[in-house]
Design a protein around this motif. Structure first.
Motif, mmCIF file in Angstrom:
data_model
loop_
_atom_site.group_PDB
_atom_site.id
_atom_site.type_symbol
_atom_site.label_atom_id
_atom_site.label_comp_id
_atom_site.label_asym_id
_atom_site.label_seq_id
_atom_site.Cartn_x
_atom_site.Cartn_y
_atom_site.Cartn_z
ATOM 1 N N ASP A 8 0.834 -1.173 -0.029
ATOM 2 C CA ASP A 8 -0.090 -0.031 0.303
ATOM 3 C C ASP A 8 1.136 1.211 0.101
ATOM 4 N N THR A 9 0.452 2.211 -1.037
ATOM 5 C CA THR A 9 1.913 2.824 -0.741
ATOM 6 C C THR A 9 1.676 4.185 -0.171
ATOM 7 N N MET A 10 0.355 4.337 0.240
ATOM 8 C CA MET A 10 -0.089 5.304 0.826
ATOM 9 C C MET A 10 0.428 5.178 2.441
ATOM 10 N N THR A 11 0.002 4.052 2.697
ATOM 11 C CA THR A 11 0.327 3.562 4.676
ATOM 12 C C THR A 11 2.026 3.450 4.427
ATOM 13 N N GLY A 12 2.161 2.333 3.648
ATOM 14 C CA GLY A 12 3.678 1.340 3.892
ATOM 15 C C GLY A 12 2.937 0.026 4.362
ATOM 16 N N LYS A 13 1.834 -0.634 3.921
ATOM 17 C CA LYS A 13 1.320 -1.618 4.532
ATOM 18 C C LYS A 13 1.959 -2.434 3.798
ATOM 19 N N ILE A 14 1.867 -4.078 3.825
ATOM 20 C CA ILE A 14 2.459 -5.148 3.097
ATOM 21 C C ILE A 14 2.690 -6.381 3.410
ATOM 22 N N TRP A 15 1.891 -6.818 2.027
ATOM 23 C CA TRP A 15 1.435 -8.155 2.194
ATOM 24 C C TRP A 15 2.185 -9.405 1.570
ATOM 25 N N GLN A 16 2.615 -10.745 2.005
ATOM 26 C CA GLN A 16 2.751 -11.288 0.999
ATOM 27 C C GLN A 16 2.246 -11.860 0.497
ATOM 28 N N VAL A 17 2.378 -12.889 -1.261
ATOM 29 C CA VAL A 17 1.062 -12.635 -1.621
ATOM 30 C C VAL A 17 1.830 -14.332 -2.783
ATOM 31 N N SER A 38 2.592 5.930 7.763
ATOM 32 C CA SER A 38 2.847 7.388 7.807
ATOM 33 C C SER A 38 1.585 7.729 9.122
ATOM 34 N N ASP A 39 0.479 6.928 9.873
ATOM 35 C CA ASP A 39 -0.354 7.433 10.923
ATOM 36 C C ASP A 39 1.128 7.331 12.420
ATOM 37 N N ALA A 40 1.720 6.162 12.260
ATOM 38 C CA ALA A 40 2.928 6.078 13.374
ATOM 39 C C ALA A 40 3.795 7.183 13.174
ATOM 40 N N LEU A 41 4.492 7.843 11.899
ATOM 41 C CA LEU A 41 4.990 8.593 11.981
ATOM 42 C C LEU A 41 4.109 10.824 12.060
ATOM 43 N N LYS A 42 2.815 10.238 12.136
ATOM 44 C CA LYS A 42 2.257 11.371 11.922
ATOM 45 C C LYS A 42 2.117 12.129 10.445
ATOM 46 N N GLN A 43 2.791 11.559 9.475
ATOM 47 C CA GLN A 43 3.192 11.823 8.037
ATOM 48 C C GLN A 43 1.393 11.860 7.529
ATOM 49 N N GLU A 44 1.370 12.411 6.603
ATOM 50 C CA GLU A 44 0.430 12.793 5.288
ATOM 51 C C GLU A 44 0.626 11.684 4.390
ATOM 52 N N LYS A 45 -1.050 11.198 4.422
ATOM 53 C CA LYS A 45 -0.828 10.228 3.664
ATOM 54 C C LYS A 45 -0.743 10.317 2.212
ATOM 55 N N GLN A 46 -0.572 10.053 1.121
ATOM 56 C CA GLN A 46 0.000 10.042 -0.301
ATOM 57 C C GLN A 46 0.404 9.211 -1.128
ATOM 58 N N GLN A 66 9.756 7.843 0.228
ATOM 59 C CA GLN A 66 9.628 8.869 -0.752
ATOM 60 C C GLN A 66 9.695 10.606 -0.958
ATOM 61 N N ILE A 67 8.812 10.558 0.029
ATOM 62 C CA ILE A 67 8.839 12.154 0.732
ATOM 63 C C ILE A 67 9.994 12.144 2.553
#
Length: 90
Positions: A8-17, A38-46, A66-67
């Motif tokens: 998930d490029t907005m949150t950094g969550k990852i799944w193994q498929v 992004s939530d844990a570090l209080k960053q803007e979701k993008q 990337q930011i």
């Protein structure tokens, strides 16, 4: 190996498929990291904030913000207890 990482490029969550030609028993999708960075570090979701980069080790990836430039070591494995995402930088 028939394993891919879904990011998930907005949150950094990852799944193994994992996919297989040997039947449903060999196909699965499981959480590698449910942490919303992004939530844990209080960053803007993008969208596009996080990117996965392969390394020479097929089990290890680098997750890059990337930011802000934060980096994480991502390790996937067939065994749940050997999967992790740990920060490389603060």
């Amino acid at each position: 190996m028939y394993t891919f990482l879904k990011l998930d490029t907005m949150t950094g969550k990852i799944w193994q498929v994992q996919f297989s030609t040997q039947g449903d028993a060999y196909r699965f999708e499981s959480v590698l990291s449910a942490m919303d960075i992004s939530d844990a570090l209080k960053q803007e979701k993008q969208i596009g904030r996080f990117t996965l980069y392969p390394t020479q080790n097929m089990y290890t990836f680098i997750l890059l913000d990337q930011i802000d430039g934060y980096t994480y070591q991502v390790q996937w494995n067939g065994d749940r207890e050997n999967r992790f995402v740990i920060p490389i930088s603060d």
